[in-house]
Design an enzyme around this catalytic site. Structure first.
Site, PDB file in Angstrom:
ATOM      1  CG  MET A   1      -1.894   2.223   4.910  1.00 30.15           C
ATOM      2  SD  MET A   1      -1.811   3.743   5.627  1.00 30.15           S
ATOM      3  CE  MET A   1      -2.498   3.412   7.519  1.00 30.15           C
TER       4      MET A   1
ATOM      5  N   GLY B   1       1.930   0.142  -1.710  1.00 27.01           N
ATOM      6  CA  GLY B   1       2.480   1.014  -2.844  1.00 27.01           C
ATOM      7  C   GLY B   1       2.264   0.663  -4.187  1.00 27.01           C
TER       8      GLY B   1
ATOM      9  CB  VAL C   1      -2.102   6.118   1.238  1.00 27.69           C
ATOM     10  CG1 VAL C   1      -1.535   4.958   1.980  1.00 27.69           C
ATOM     11  CG2 VAL C   1      -1.175   7.377   1.452  1.00 27.69           C
ATOM     12  CB  CYS C   2      -2.598   1.442  -1.619  1.00 33.14           C
ATOM     13  SG  CYS C   2      -0.981   0.632  -2.553  1.00 33.14           S
ATOM     14  NE  ARG C   3      -1.411  -5.817   1.128  1.00 28.42           N
ATOM     15  CZ  ARG C   3      -0.328  -6.472   1.138  1.00 28.42           C
ATOM     16  NH1 ARG C   3      -0.001  -6.540   2.453  1.00 28.42           N
ATOM     17  NH2 ARG C   3      -0.069  -6.904   0.192  1.00 28.42           N
TER      18      ARG C   3
END
Length: 98
Positions: free
Chosen positions: A90, A66, A62-64
């Site tokens: 996120m 993708g 997961v990141c901000r």
């Protein structure tokens, strides 16, 4: 590369599935909230910390938005890890945060 949407990950958690989630955002980004139970390993440190991961487990990255998690997935996949990228990151996450 395998992918799941934020909604699909949220549904798995609601069903009580035990997920191994790695948040590759920077520490200050994670301080604003992360998926409950996620482990934070910033993308820049992942190459140095991948030995902490178990190749027999599946990891959701997961990141901000993708993008970084897709790069992290490519890196780990190239070293034999079983990974899934959470698309939308996120920004798309509507579930609980801690």
């Amino acid at each position: 590369m395998k992918q799941l949407t934020a909604k699909e990950v949220e549904k798995l958690l609601q069903e009580g599935k035990q997920l191994n989630i790695i948040d590759v955002r920077e520490v200050d980004e994670v301080a604003a909230g992360k998926i409950p139970g996620a482990i934070n390993i910033p993308l820049g440190l992942l190459e140095f910390r991948m030995n902490e991961l178990d190749k027999n487990k599946e990891y959701i990255l997961v990141c901000r938005s993708g993008g970084r998690s897709a790069r992290a997935a490519q890196l780990l996949e190239s070293h034999g890890y079983n990974v899934i990228n959470m698309t939308g990151g996120m920004l798309d996450w509507e579930g609980p945060v801690e």
